[in-house]
Design a protein around this motif. Structure first.
Motif, mmCIF file in Angstrom:
data_model
loop_
_atom_site.group_PDB
_atom_site.id
_atom_site.type_symbol
_atom_site.label_atom_id
_atom_site.label_comp_id
_atom_site.label_asym_id
_atom_site.label_seq_id
_atom_site.Cartn_x
_atom_site.Cartn_y
_atom_site.Cartn_z
ATOM 1 N N UNK A 1 -25.223 27.834 -64.632
ATOM 2 C CA UNK A 1 -26.635 28.016 -64.236
ATOM 3 C C UNK A 1 -27.605 28.864 -64.144
ATOM 4 N N UNK A 2 -28.548 29.124 -64.686
ATOM 5 C CA UNK A 2 -29.873 30.333 -64.579
ATOM 6 C C UNK A 2 -29.729 30.378 -63.178
ATOM 7 N N UNK A 3 -29.924 31.755 -63.196
ATOM 8 C CA UNK A 3 -29.852 32.569 -61.887
ATOM 9 C C UNK A 3 -31.909 33.802 -61.908
ATOM 10 N N UNK A 4 -32.252 33.734 -61.126
ATOM 11 C CA UNK A 4 -33.159 34.966 -60.933
ATOM 12 C C UNK A 4 -32.748 35.818 -60.493
ATOM 13 N N UNK A 5 -32.111 35.820 -59.559
ATOM 14 C CA UNK A 5 -31.784 37.269 -58.858
ATOM 15 C C UNK A 5 -30.120 37.395 -60.185
ATOM 16 N N UNK A 6 -29.822 38.296 -60.800
ATOM 17 C CA UNK A 6 -28.774 38.625 -61.427
ATOM 18 C C UNK A 6 -28.088 39.267 -60.808
ATOM 19 N N UNK A 7 -28.542 40.747 -59.870
ATOM 20 C CA UNK A 7 -27.702 41.551 -59.207
ATOM 21 C C UNK A 7 -26.935 40.112 -57.853
ATOM 22 N N UNK A 8 -27.560 39.450 -57.414
ATOM 23 C CA UNK A 8 -26.852 38.655 -55.877
ATOM 24 C C UNK A 8 -25.669 38.030 -56.995
ATOM 25 N N UNK A 9 -26.333 37.590 -57.940
ATOM 26 C CA UNK A 9 -24.780 36.620 -58.776
ATOM 27 C C UNK A 9 -23.708 36.927 -58.855
ATOM 28 N N UNK A 10 -24.284 38.390 -59.719
ATOM 29 C CA UNK A 10 -22.821 39.215 -59.778
ATOM 30 C C UNK A 10 -22.297 39.494 -58.391
ATOM 31 N N UNK A 11 -23.066 40.171 -57.747
ATOM 32 C CA UNK A 11 -22.149 40.440 -56.205
ATOM 33 C C UNK A 11 -20.879 39.589 -55.564
ATOM 34 N N UNK A 12 -22.078 38.066 -55.657
ATOM 35 C CA UNK A 12 -21.200 37.209 -55.251
ATOM 36 C C UNK A 12 -20.372 36.228 -56.112
ATOM 37 N N UNK A 13 -20.245 36.571 -57.054
ATOM 38 C CA UNK A 13 -19.268 36.372 -58.193
ATOM 39 C C UNK A 13 -18.200 37.412 -58.349
ATOM 40 N N UNK A 14 -18.561 38.548 -58.304
ATOM 41 C CA UNK A 14 -17.190 39.398 -58.186
ATOM 42 C C UNK A 14 -16.651 39.640 -56.105
ATOM 43 N N UNK A 15 -17.451 39.468 -55.383
ATOM 44 C CA UNK A 15 -17.121 38.410 -53.445
ATOM 45 C C UNK A 15 -16.532 37.155 -53.960
ATOM 46 N N UNK A 16 -16.506 36.597 -54.802
ATOM 47 C CA UNK A 16 -15.476 35.200 -54.896
ATOM 48 C C UNK A 16 -13.913 35.238 -55.623
ATOM 49 N N UNK A 17 -14.607 36.379 -56.928
ATOM 50 C CA UNK A 17 -13.311 36.794 -58.127
ATOM 51 C C UNK A 17 -12.189 37.164 -56.425
ATOM 52 N N UNK A 18 -12.620 38.265 -55.588
ATOM 53 C CA UNK A 18 -12.154 39.334 -55.270
ATOM 54 C C UNK A 18 -11.231 38.046 -54.169
ATOM 55 N N UNK A 19 -12.284 37.536 -53.379
ATOM 56 C CA UNK A 19 -11.599 36.605 -52.414
ATOM 57 C C UNK A 19 -10.059 35.171 -52.329
ATOM 58 N N UNK A 20 -10.202 35.273 -53.825
ATOM 59 C CA UNK A 20 -9.102 34.753 -54.582
ATOM 60 C C UNK A 20 -8.062 35.740 -55.661
ATOM 61 N N UNK A 21 -8.503 36.952 -55.419
ATOM 62 C CA UNK A 21 -7.471 37.767 -56.003
ATOM 63 C C UNK A 21 -7.286 37.795 -57.662
ATOM 64 N N UNK A 22 -8.417 37.184 -58.297
ATOM 65 C CA UNK A 22 -8.320 37.082 -59.557
ATOM 66 C C UNK A 22 -8.047 38.595 -60.700
ATOM 67 N N UNK A 23 -7.665 38.796 -61.541
ATOM 68 C CA UNK A 23 -8.129 39.715 -61.919
ATOM 69 C C UNK A 23 -8.968 40.276 -62.085
ATOM 70 N N UNK A 24 -10.491 38.999 -63.334
ATOM 71 C CA UNK A 24 -10.902 39.864 -64.115
ATOM 72 C C UNK A 24 -12.288 38.571 -63.737
ATOM 73 N N UNK A 25 -13.735 38.953 -63.942
ATOM 74 C CA UNK A 25 -14.187 37.969 -63.544
ATOM 75 C C UNK A 25 -15.317 38.158 -64.347
ATOM 76 N N UNK A 26 -16.563 37.117 -64.712
ATOM 77 C CA UNK A 26 -17.537 37.488 -65.865
ATOM 78 C C UNK A 26 -19.189 37.188 -64.893
ATOM 79 N N UNK A 27 -19.868 38.564 -65.529
ATOM 80 C CA UNK A 27 -21.418 38.089 -65.185
ATOM 81 C C UNK A 27 -21.924 38.243 -66.190
ATOM 82 N N UNK A 28 -23.342 37.176 -66.262
ATOM 83 C CA UNK A 28 -23.934 37.656 -67.701
ATOM 84 C C UNK A 28 -24.398 38.877 -67.989
ATOM 85 N N UNK A 29 -24.504 39.326 -68.836
ATOM 86 C CA UNK A 29 -24.865 41.223 -69.007
ATOM 87 C C UNK A 29 -26.810 40.657 -69.071
ATOM 88 N N UNK A 30 -27.141 41.895 -68.265
ATOM 89 C CA UNK A 30 -27.858 42.443 -68.506
ATOM 90 C C UNK A 30 -28.333 44.175 -68.460
#
Length: 133
Positions: A1-30
Motif C-alpha cells: 500500500x502506498x503511503x503519503x507519509x513515509x516517515x510515519x510509515x517507517x516509524x510504525x514499521x519499526x514500532x511493530x517489528x520491535x513489539x514482536x521482537x523481529x530481527x529485521x524490518x523493511x521500509x520503502x527507500x526514500x
C-alpha cells in the motif's frame, strides 16, 4: 500500500517489528528514510541498515537492536511530531530535550537530517520530525 507519509510509515514499521521482537524490518527507500536510518545507526538504536531491490521496488532493511537475554528493544517509543497536516518548526535554542537528554529528536535542517544535540551544537533550527527513546 502506498503511503503519503513515509516517515510515519517507517516509524510504525519499526514500532511493530520491535513489539514482536523481529530481527529485521523493511521500509520503502526514500532519501528521508535513508537519512533517518543513518541517524538511528549512529545513535545506536539500530544495528545496521542496507538497501535491497532496484528502481521503484527499493527497500531499506533495518536490523533492529535488542538488549539482554529477554531481547528488550532499545527503542521504547517512536513518536512522530511534525506531520503533513501540522508542521512543527523550532529555532536552535528552543529544540526540546527528549527525556532530559536520554532520548533524541530527529531534526530536518538546511544542513540535512540530524539529532537535536547536533542541531543545537551547530546553532541550526529546523523541522522536528520525531522523538525516539
Amino acid at each position: 500500500m502506498a503511503s503519503t507519509d513515509t516517515i510515519s510509515d517507517m516509524l510504525t514499521r519499526i514500532r511493530n517489528a520491535c513489539a514482536v521482537r523481529h530481527s529485521t524490518t523493511q521500509v520503502p527507500t526514500t532519501k528521508m528514510t535513508l537519512s533517518i536510518a543513518k541517524v538511528l545507526k549512529s545513535e545506536g538504536f539500530i544495528e545496521d541498515y542496507s538497501e535491497t531491490g532496484e528502481g521503484i521496488n527499493k527497500m531499506l532493511v533495518l536490523t533492529l537492536k535488542y538488549k539482554g537475554k529477554t531481547r528488550q528493544p532499545l527503542i521504547n517509543t517512536l513518536q512522530r511530531v511534525s506531520k503533513p497536516g501540522l508542521r512543527v518548526y523550532s529555532p536552535s535554542k528552543k529544540i526540546p530535550r527528549v527525556l532530559g537528554g536520554i532520548g533524541i529528536a530527529i531534526v530536518s535542517t538546511s544542513h540535512g537530517i540530524m539529532t537535536d544535540r547536533e542541531a543545537r551544537r551547530q546553532g541550526i533550527g529546523g523541522e522536528i520530525l520525531c522523538y525516539i527513546w
